[in-house]
Every structure is written in structure tokens, then in C-alpha cells.
Write an enzyme that holds these catalytic residues in place. Structure first.
Site, PDB file in Angstrom:
ATOM      1  N   SER A   1       0.860  -1.180  -0.047  1.00 37.69           N
ATOM      2  CA  SER A   1      -0.047   0.012  -0.005  1.00 37.69           C
ATOM      3  C   SER A   1       0.939   1.380  -0.012  1.00 37.69           C
ATOM      4  CB  SER A   1      -0.936   0.059   1.082  1.00 37.69           C
ATOM      5  OG  SER A   1      -1.793  -1.017   1.304  1.00 37.69           O
TER       6      SER A   1
ATOM      7  N   GLY B   1      -5.092  -3.212  -7.682  1.00 38.81           N
ATOM      8  CA  GLY B   1      -5.916  -2.064  -7.234  1.00 38.81           C
ATOM      9  C   GLY B   1      -5.372  -0.865  -6.844  1.00 38.81           C
TER      10      GLY B   1
ATOM     11  N   SER C   1     -15.001   0.383  -1.701  1.00 35.48           N
ATOM     12  CA  SER C   1     -13.477   0.656  -1.494  1.00 35.48           C
ATOM     13  C   SER C   1     -12.785   1.771  -0.967  1.00 35.48           C
ATOM     14  CB  SER C   1     -12.676   0.052  -2.839  1.00 35.48           C
ATOM     15  OG  SER C   1     -11.444   0.412  -2.847  1.00 35.48           O
ATOM     16  N   SER C   2     -12.250   1.784  -0.142  1.00 41.06           N
ATOM     17  CA  SER C   2     -11.566   3.382   0.266  1.00 41.06           C
ATOM     18  C   SER C   2     -10.599   3.699  -0.801  1.00 41.06           C
ATOM     19  CB  SER C   2     -10.618   2.931   1.795  1.00 41.06           C
ATOM     20  OG  SER C   2      -9.604   2.293   1.352  1.00 41.06           O
ATOM     21  N   GLN C   3     -10.232   2.797  -1.855  1.00 45.79           N
ATOM     22  CA  GLN C   3      -9.158   3.160  -2.909  1.00 45.79           C
ATOM     23  C   GLN C   3      -9.815   4.282  -3.648  1.00 45.79           C
ATOM     24  OE1 GLN C   3      -7.625  -0.056  -4.770  1.00 45.79           O
ATOM     25  NE2 GLN C   3      -6.608  -0.978  -3.005  1.00 45.79           N
TER      26      GLN C   3
ATOM     27  N   ASP D   1      -7.934  -6.935   5.213  1.00 46.19           N
ATOM     28  CA  ASP D   1      -6.747  -7.854   4.778  1.00 46.19           C
ATOM     29  C   ASP D   1      -6.401  -8.833   5.680  1.00 46.19           C
ATOM     30  OD1 ASP D   1      -7.363  -7.009   2.218  1.00 46.19           O
ATOM     31  OD2 ASP D   1      -5.353  -5.808   1.986  1.00 46.19           O
TER      32      ASP D   1
ATOM     33  N   ARG E   1     -13.489 -13.253  -1.403  1.00 50.14           N
ATOM     34  CA  ARG E   1     -12.671 -13.702  -0.343  1.00 50.14           C
ATOM     35  C   ARG E   1     -13.971 -14.403   0.456  1.00 50.14           C
ATOM     36  NH1 ARG E   1      -7.846  -9.375   0.341  1.00 50.14           N
ATOM     37  NH2 ARG E   1      -6.347 -10.484  -1.184  1.00 50.14           N
TER      38      ARG E   1
ATOM     39  N   ARG F   1      -3.174 -13.730  -0.908  1.00 52.24           N
ATOM     40  CA  ARG F   1      -3.755 -13.896   0.479  1.00 52.24           C
ATOM     41  C   ARG F   1      -4.297 -14.954   1.037  1.00 52.24           C
ATOM     42  NH1 ARG F   1      -1.379  -9.574   2.462  1.00 52.24           N
ATOM     43  NH2 ARG F   1      -1.720  -7.548   1.415  1.00 52.24           N
TER      44      ARG F   1
ATOM     45  N   LYS G   1       2.420 -11.527  -6.058  1.00 49.57           N
ATOM     46  CA  LYS G   1       1.463 -10.391  -6.279  1.00 49.57           C
ATOM     47  C   LYS G   1       2.138  -9.342  -4.985  1.00 49.57           C
ATOM     48  CE  LYS G   1      -3.279  -8.420  -5.668  1.00 49.57           C
ATOM     49  NZ  LYS G   1      -3.126  -7.477  -6.595  1.00 49.57           N
TER      50      LYS G   1
END
Length: 434
Positions: free
Chosen positions: A23, A93, A168-170, A320, A351, A394, A419
Site C-alpha cells: 500500500s 487495485g 473500497s477506500s481506494q 486484509d 474472498r 492472501r 503479487k
């Protein structure tokens, strides 16, 4: 299909130095590229997601010099020189969303695309936000999803920009990072969040890193953000990427399940990443955890019965790292509930569905809801389960922990960890003992 057989292991101990945070790495790369001046980034993560960001920045005319985990970035003073580019961003992402926003205000002609799963991950809320300031963005295939075509546009910020926060906070991160590049009335741009903002700690990372590059974002709670507009990012000169706190979760859990002592170096009390909160969740489950500024120690479980306590917790802030809790719940002496994890559905895979399916393979009883997971551990773990990883790094890393339950486990497609953590299984094997 490639696979990796792990275990059975009875203990885990030692010291592991974490790779750089994904991140932070991708945010710092973009900020350095947009800044004035030269930035030396150290402890930069080397992984699939950072490589696609570096490749994209190179195609956009950014001068980059890499040497191991150090990268020197010569900033573009707010505008990429390449005005046309076809950018493949894999399944990252952290690259596709902030870059889409930066490209939308760059006055060029761009195509943004990725692997098939990326084309199933939503971006519509970000595009809607960018269209409010005049961006010209078209969907190539499905409304609301990449691939995207970005065209030159007249950008103006005349009113608050509204963006959803519950997917999503992105999307918010992408807007915050881009708005300093554009002109706005009164010299400031306002972003208002509709609904509950998820993954707040990731937005906090964005704001802290923007401040390192000289731009201060003011916020009113988590609903309203004020960004200086028409200003320049300025290089801090040198910036070190702290260790990846999400990646730390697997080793911290290993230290609890495998008895420890196990030390993780690179994150701690001073970390800017919310996922260090995983250590608190592990403590709630009965693990012996101590923390320094940039290290965390785990020494087994503080109960005579040797099992973790079950947990019932809202994981909205650390989705996550919550995946690691779902697997740790296999080692609890009761039923655990993970709440407020709807964002899992739009990650590298769905997920919630994937985790439920694979936990059942090792014997757990699992109830799967739209935004929750209830995990009841088995009396005994099922040996030799073949865990599918869904091209999700993950999933692969989480399920390595099953091997600490004294049973062998097979991880299918283990290379998907590239990744974020290409040598994860080597590091894990160095700590786990039969």
C-alpha cells in the site's frame, strides 16, 4: 497445476524482516512521480503489483532508476510527459485506481486495463467522482468496470465531489492524491463521502504520505475532506517504506500457533498501517504479544489448554489481515465471527466464498453471509487438504498456517504470492519446524 506441500509442523520460531508495504510502495511511487524534485525510495516492495506500477510510470515518461529495493524517481512536477499510453496494470487495485484519477486530469489519451479479474473489480464510484469535475472516461466493456478509455478533458472543481465509501477506500484515496494537481475555486477541493467509509486506516496512510510530500489534507471526521488544489507535491528527498503489516499477520499468527518466540521486524507501534491492529486481535484471542516501535514479538498462547479463544469482531478497519484471523479461528476452542467484511467480495477473488470453501476442506463448519463469516473449528484438522488459492496471494499465505496444526497441507498455485511477497514460502519454511 503447480502446488506446494507444507508440514506437518509442530512449532514456529525465529525472526523475519518484512518486505516493504504494498500500500505504501505504490502510493509513494505515484506521489514521487508527480512531485517536484528527485525522491530516493528505500525498502520498496519488489512484487507483481509494484512492477506494474513501475512499468506504467515508465511508459508515462517518468525517469526511474532501480537498484535492489531502492528506487530513485525524478518527479514530473505534476504532469506526465506521455500524452498517450496503453497501460496494463495486472490485478493491482493500488495501481489502477490512483493512476486512473491522475491520468483523468493529465490531458491525454490513455487505455487502462488488467487481468480478467481486474475487469470484475468495481471502479464506477471513482469514475463517477472524476466525471463530477469534468473527466472524460469511457468503459470499454462493462459499465462500472475496467478496461477504461481516458480522454483529454477540461477539469474544474466548482462544488464538493461526492464519492461512495462503502465499496473500497481506494476510490477516496485516488481522488485525494489527484486533487492537488487541479485548479479549484478558493484554492481548495472538497470531497464528501456517501455512506460509511470502509478501511479508514488505508485513507489515513494516504493522508500521511501526502503530508510527507508537502500537501496537508484536512478532514472532518471521515465524511468530509479538504484538499489544497493547484499546488505542487514536493519531494521529501528520501523516504523509507515500512514493512508490510498485512504480510506481518501470517508470521504473527505463526508465532501464536507455533509457540514462538517469533519476532517480526519492520512494523510496530510507530507504523502508519492499520493492519498492525491485527496484533490486538491476536491478543484478544489469547496470544502473548509485545510490541516495540518497529518490531512485534509473539510467544505462543497464554492459556493452559493451548488453544486460542474464539473472537467476535468487526473487521471493517483491517479487512486484509482479517483473513488471517479466519484461518487462526481453526485453532480456537469455540466459534468465531468475522463481521463487516463485505469488501472481501470485490478483492482479488470473492474472498468470503473462497475462504468458506477452503476452511471446510480442513474440517471447519462455516456459515457465510453477505458481509460476515462464522467459523466453528473441527475437533481435528483434516490432513492433506488441497487448498485452491483463486489467484489470490492472501489465500495462499493464510492457509500455510494450517500446517502448524500438525497436519500436512497442499497449497495449489503457490506462485500467486508474487503479487505482494514472492519469497513468502521460503521465509515461512525457515521459521516452521517439524
Amino acid at each position: 497445476m503447480d502446488y506446494l506441500d507444507l508440514g506437518p509442523y509442530s512449532s514456529a520460531s525465529g525472526t523475519v524482516r518484512l518486505p516493504g508495504s504494498k500500500s505504501i510502495s505504490n502510493r509513494v511511487l505515484l506521489l514521487a512521480a508527480l512531485a517536484e524534485g528527485e525522491t530516493t525510495i528505500t525498502n520498496l516492495l519488489d512484487s507483481d503489483d509494484t512492477r506494474v506500477m513501475l512499468d506504467a510510470l515508465g511508459k508515462l515518461g517518468v525517469k526511474l532508476a532501480r537498484d535492489g529495493d531502492t528506487c530513485v524517481v525524478t518527479g514530473t512536477r505534476g504532469a506526465f510527459t506521455a500524452k498517450t499510453a496503453d497501460l496494463f496494470l495486472g490485478n493491482a487495485g493500488t495501481a489502477v485506481r490512483p493512476l486512473t484519477a491522475a491520468l483523468a486530469v493529465n490531458g491525454g489519451d490513455y487505455r487502462v486495463h488488467g487481468v480478467p479479474r481486474m475487469h470484475e473489480r468495481p471502479i464506477g464510484d471513482l469514475v463517477d467522482g472524476l466525471r463530477q469535475i469534468g473527466a472524460q472516461i469511457d468503459y470499454e466493456l462493462s459499465e462500472g468496470y475496467p478496461p477504461l478509455r481516458i480522454k483529454p478533458a477540461t477539469i474544474s472543481v466548482d462544488a464538493p465531489i461526492r464519492v461512495r465509501g462503502d465499496v473500497s477506500s481506494q476510490f477516496l484515496t485516488a481522488l485525494l492524491m489527484t486533487l492537488p494537481l487541479v485548479k479549484a475555486k478558493d484554492g481548495q477541493a472538497v470531497v464528501e463521502v456517501d455512506g460509511e467509509l470502509i478501511s479508514k486506516p488505508y485513507v489515513d496512510i494516504t493522508i500521511r504520505l501526502m503530508a510527507r510530500f508537502g500537501v496537508t489534507v484536512e478532514r472532518d471526521g471521515w465524511q468530509r475532506f479538504v484538499v489544497p488544489a493547484g499546488v505542487r507535491y514536493r519531494s521529501p528527498g528520501r523516504i523509507m517504506v515500512e514493512g508490510d503489516a498485512s504480510s506481518a499477520s501470517y508470521f504473527l499468527a505463526a508465532g501464536a500457533l507455533g509457540g514462538g518466540p517469533l519476532r517480526v521486524e519492520g512494523v510496530g507501534r510507530a507504523s502508519i498501517q492499520g493492519d498492525v491492529g491485527f496484533a490486538n486481535a491476536l491478543m484478544q484471542m489469547g496470544a502473548n504479544v509485545t510490541m516495540g516501535d518497529d518490531w512485534i514479538d509473539v510467544r505462543g498462547i497464554g492459556h493452559d489448554h493451548g488453544k486460542l479463544e474464539p473472537i467476535d469482531m468487526d473487521f471493517n478497519l483491517i479487512p486484509d489481515a482479517a483473513m488471517t484471523i479466519a484461518v487462526a479461528a481453526l485453532f480456537a476452542n469455540g466459534t468465531s465471527t468475522l463481521r463487516n467484511i463485505a469488501s472481501w467480495r470485490v478483492k482479488e477473488t470473492d474472498r468470503i466464498a473462497a475462504m468458506a470453501t477452503e476452511l471446510r476442506k480442513v474440517g471447519a463448519i462455516v456459515e457465510e453471509g453477505p458481509d460476515y463469516l462464522v467459523v466453528t473449528p473441527p475437533e481435528k484438522l483434516t490432513p492433506n487438504a488441497a487448498i485452491d488459492t483463486y489467484d489470490d496471494h492472501r489465500m495462499a499465505m493464510c492457509f500455510s498456517l494450517v500446517s502448524l496444526g500438525g497436519v500436512p497441507v497442499r497449497i495449489n498455485d503457490p506462485k500467486c504470492v508474487g503479487k505482494t511477497f514472492p519469497d513468502y514460502f521460503d521465509r515461512f519454511a525457515a521459521l516452521a519446524k517439524a
